[in-house]
Design a protein around this motif. Structure first.
Motif, PDB file in Angstrom:
ATOM      1  N   ALA A  79     -34.979  14.286  10.108  1.00 36.13           N
ATOM      2  CA  ALA A  79     -34.309  15.588  10.097  1.00 36.13           C
ATOM      3  C   ALA A  79     -32.803  15.413   9.945  1.00 36.13           C
ATOM      4  CB  ALA A  79     -34.632  16.359  11.379  1.00 36.13           C
ATOM      5  N   HIS A  80     -32.253  14.433  10.617  1.00 33.52           N
ATOM      6  CA  HIS A  80     -30.821  14.146  10.515  1.00 33.52           C
ATOM      7  C   HIS A  80     -30.470  13.796   9.070  1.00 33.52           C
ATOM      8  CE1 HIS A  80     -27.388  11.252  10.789  1.00 33.52           C
ATOM      9  NE2 HIS A  80     -26.895  12.232  11.510  1.00 33.52           N
ATOM     10  N   SER A  81     -31.245  12.937   8.475  1.00 35.45           N
ATOM     11  CA  SER A  81     -31.004  12.529   7.091  1.00 35.45           C
ATOM     12  C   SER A  81     -31.119  13.719   6.135  1.00 35.45           C
ATOM     13  CB  SER A  81     -32.006  11.429   6.706  1.00 35.45           C
ATOM     14  OG  SER A  81     -31.812  11.039   5.384  1.00 35.45           O
ATOM     15  N   ARG A  82     -32.130  14.551   6.336  1.00 36.73           N
ATOM     16  CA  ARG A  82     -32.302  15.727   5.467  1.00 36.73           C
ATOM     17  C   ARG A  82     -31.158  16.719   5.645  1.00 36.73           C
ATOM     18  NH1 ARG A  82     -38.202  15.124   6.822  1.00 36.73           N
ATOM     19  NH2 ARG A  82     -37.826  16.528   8.579  1.00 36.73           N
ATOM     20  N   ILE A  84     -28.040  16.077   6.620  1.00 35.93           N
ATOM     21  CA  ILE A  84     -26.852  15.479   5.995  1.00 35.93           C
ATOM     22  C   ILE A  84     -26.970  15.599   4.474  1.00 35.93           C
ATOM     23  CG2 ILE A  84     -25.574  13.315   5.627  1.00 35.93           C
ATOM     24  CD1 ILE A  84     -25.180  14.467   8.458  1.00 35.93           C
ATOM     25  N   GLY A  85     -28.156  15.329   3.950  1.00 38.34           N
ATOM     26  CA  GLY A  85     -28.389  15.411   2.508  1.00 38.34           C
ATOM     27  C   GLY A  85     -28.231  16.817   1.951  1.00 38.34           C
ATOM     28  N   ARG A  86     -28.432  17.823   2.793  1.00 33.65           N
ATOM     29  CA  ARG A  86     -28.268  19.218   2.376  1.00 33.65           C
ATOM     30  C   ARG A  86     -26.864  19.743   2.695  1.00 33.65           C
ATOM     31  NH1 ARG A  86     -33.649  18.777   2.833  1.00 33.65           N
ATOM     32  NH2 ARG A  86     -34.912  20.137   1.531  1.00 33.65           N
ATOM     33  N   ASN A  87     -25.988  18.861   3.133  1.00 32.62           N
ATOM     34  CA  ASN A  87     -24.606  19.214   3.480  1.00 32.62           C
ATOM     35  C   ASN A  87     -24.522  20.283   4.561  1.00 32.62           C
ATOM     36  OD1 ASN A  87     -23.283  17.388   1.692  1.00 32.62           O
ATOM     37  ND2 ASN A  87     -23.840  18.747   0.006  1.00 32.62           N
ATOM     38  N   LEU A  88     -25.482  20.268   5.475  1.00 34.09           N
ATOM     39  CA  LEU A  88     -25.418  21.185   6.614  1.00 34.09           C
ATOM     40  C   LEU A  88     -24.490  20.589   7.670  1.00 34.09           C
ATOM     41  CD1 LEU A  88     -29.238  21.963   6.980  1.00 34.09           C
ATOM     42  CD2 LEU A  88     -27.469  23.508   6.094  1.00 34.09           C
ATOM     43  N   PRO A  89     -23.742  21.435   8.379  1.00 38.12           N
ATOM     44  CA  PRO A  89     -22.952  20.898   9.488  1.00 38.12           C
ATOM     45  C   PRO A  89     -23.898  20.400  10.574  1.00 38.12           C
ATOM     46  CG  PRO A  89     -22.819  23.299   9.439  1.00 38.12           C
ATOM     47  CD  PRO A  89     -23.599  22.875   8.237  1.00 38.12           C
ATOM     48  N   VAL A  90     -23.609  19.219  11.125  1.00 35.27           N
ATOM     49  CA  VAL A  90     -24.497  18.594  12.101  1.00 35.27           C
ATOM     50  C   VAL A  90     -23.664  18.065  13.274  1.00 35.27           C
ATOM     51  CG1 VAL A  90     -26.121  16.677  12.491  1.00 35.27           C
ATOM     52  CG2 VAL A  90     -26.141  17.904  10.312  1.00 35.27           C
ATOM     53  N   SER A  91     -24.168  18.286  14.485  1.00 36.62           N
ATOM     54  CA  SER A  91     -23.623  17.604  15.657  1.00 36.62           C
ATOM     55  C   SER A  91     -24.711  16.664  16.154  1.00 36.62           C
ATOM     56  CB  SER A  91     -23.184  18.591  16.743  1.00 36.62           C
ATOM     57  OG  SER A  91     -24.224  19.464  17.109  1.00 36.62           O
ATOM     58  N   VAL A  92     -24.307  15.524  16.720  1.00 32.73           N
ATOM     59  CA  VAL A  92     -25.277  14.521  17.162  1.00 32.73           C
ATOM     60  C   VAL A  92     -25.023  14.122  18.608  1.00 32.73           C
ATOM     61  CG1 VAL A  92     -25.693  13.566  14.860  1.00 32.73           C
ATOM     62  CG2 VAL A  92     -23.907  12.566  16.301  1.00 32.73           C
ATOM     63  N   LEU A 136     -35.596  20.460   9.331  1.00 27.49           N
ATOM     64  CA  LEU A 136     -36.335  20.240  10.565  1.00 27.49           C
ATOM     65  C   LEU A 136     -37.852  20.263  10.367  1.00 27.49           C
ATOM     66  CD1 LEU A 136     -33.496  20.675  11.673  1.00 27.49           C
ATOM     67  CD2 LEU A 136     -34.492  21.972  13.528  1.00 27.49           C
ATOM     68  N   LYS A 137     -38.295  20.115   9.135  1.00 26.64           N
ATOM     69  CA  LYS A 137     -39.732  20.157   8.825  1.00 26.64           C
ATOM     70  C   LYS A 137     -40.507  19.196   9.727  1.00 26.64           C
ATOM     71  CE  LYS A 137     -43.067  19.729   5.138  1.00 26.64           C
ATOM     72  NZ  LYS A 137     -43.314  19.400   3.769  1.00 26.64           N
ATOM     73  N   GLY A 138     -41.542  19.720  10.365  1.00 22.18           N
ATOM     74  CA  GLY A 138     -42.390  18.908  11.239  1.00 22.18           C
ATOM     75  C   GLY A 138     -42.051  19.043  12.710  1.00 22.18           C
ATOM     76  N   ALA A 139     -40.895  19.609  13.036  1.00 20.06           N
ATOM     77  CA  ALA A 139     -40.500  19.778  14.443  1.00 20.06           C
ATOM     78  C   ALA A 139     -41.253  20.952  15.060  1.00 20.06           C
ATOM     79  CB  ALA A 139     -38.992  19.997  14.537  1.00 20.06           C
ATOM     80  N   LYS A 140     -41.510  20.858  16.335  1.00 18.33           N
ATOM     81  CA  LYS A 140     -42.201  21.924  17.070  1.00 18.33           C
ATOM     82  C   LYS A 140     -41.198  22.673  17.936  1.00 18.33           C
ATOM     83  CE  LYS A 140     -46.367  20.312  15.995  1.00 18.33           C
ATOM     84  NZ  LYS A 140     -46.723  20.559  14.651  1.00 18.33           N
TER      85      LYS A 140
END
Length: 143
Positions: A79-82, A84-92, A136-140
């Motif tokens: 999900a993190h990789s996807r 980042i690949g979609r240029n979404l803002p991400v906090s970790v 987030l595909k696959g997350a519950k």
């Protein structure tokens, strides 16, 4: 035209993804840390201040729900990789942050590790609903 009684439907999504092996206190703490980054980077997600009938004023909050999901370590990495690949803002939030207690050390712990080697225990993202859903595909949903 939407009336005040019509539920708002947002074309964007605020989502948190947590690793499924965390303790309850860790999930709550990580969620609070992760979403704080979204409000500072994307100010339009913040609504108007609140005020009660006694004229006591309260802080502004997100204008839309924060959806919390869980998944395994591999799902979190994907999900993190996807995202980042979609240029979404991400906090970790990485496992290393459990051993730190201030912002400087937190940032240094993340900086010391390559993207691929981050031991992610949580992430948050914001963006168009479809793009966030794909990341987030696959997350519950957390419950």
């Amino acid at each position: 035209m939407q009336s005040d009684t019509t539920p708002a439907r947002f074309d964007t999504k605020i989502a948190v993804l947590l690793r499924d092996d965390l303790l309850t206190w860790q999930r709550l703490n990580i969620t609070a840390f992760l979403v704080s980054g979204i409000g500072t980077a994307v100010p339009e997600v913040i609504g108007q201040p609140y005020e009660d009938a006694s004229d006591v004023q309260y802080l502004s909050m997100f204008r839309q729900p924060v959806l919390v999901f869980v998944g395994g370590k591999e799902l979190l990495q994907a999900a993190h990789s996807r995202a980042i690949g979609r240029n979404l803002p991400v906090s970790v939030f990485t496992s290393d942050l459990f051993a730190t207690n201030n912002d400087r050390d937190n940032r240094a712990a993340v900086r010391a590790v390559t993207t691929e080697q981050l031991d992610l225990v949580g992430m948050a993202t914001y963006g168009p609903r479809n793009a966030v859903d794909k990341a987030l595909k696959g997350a519950k949903m957390h419950h």
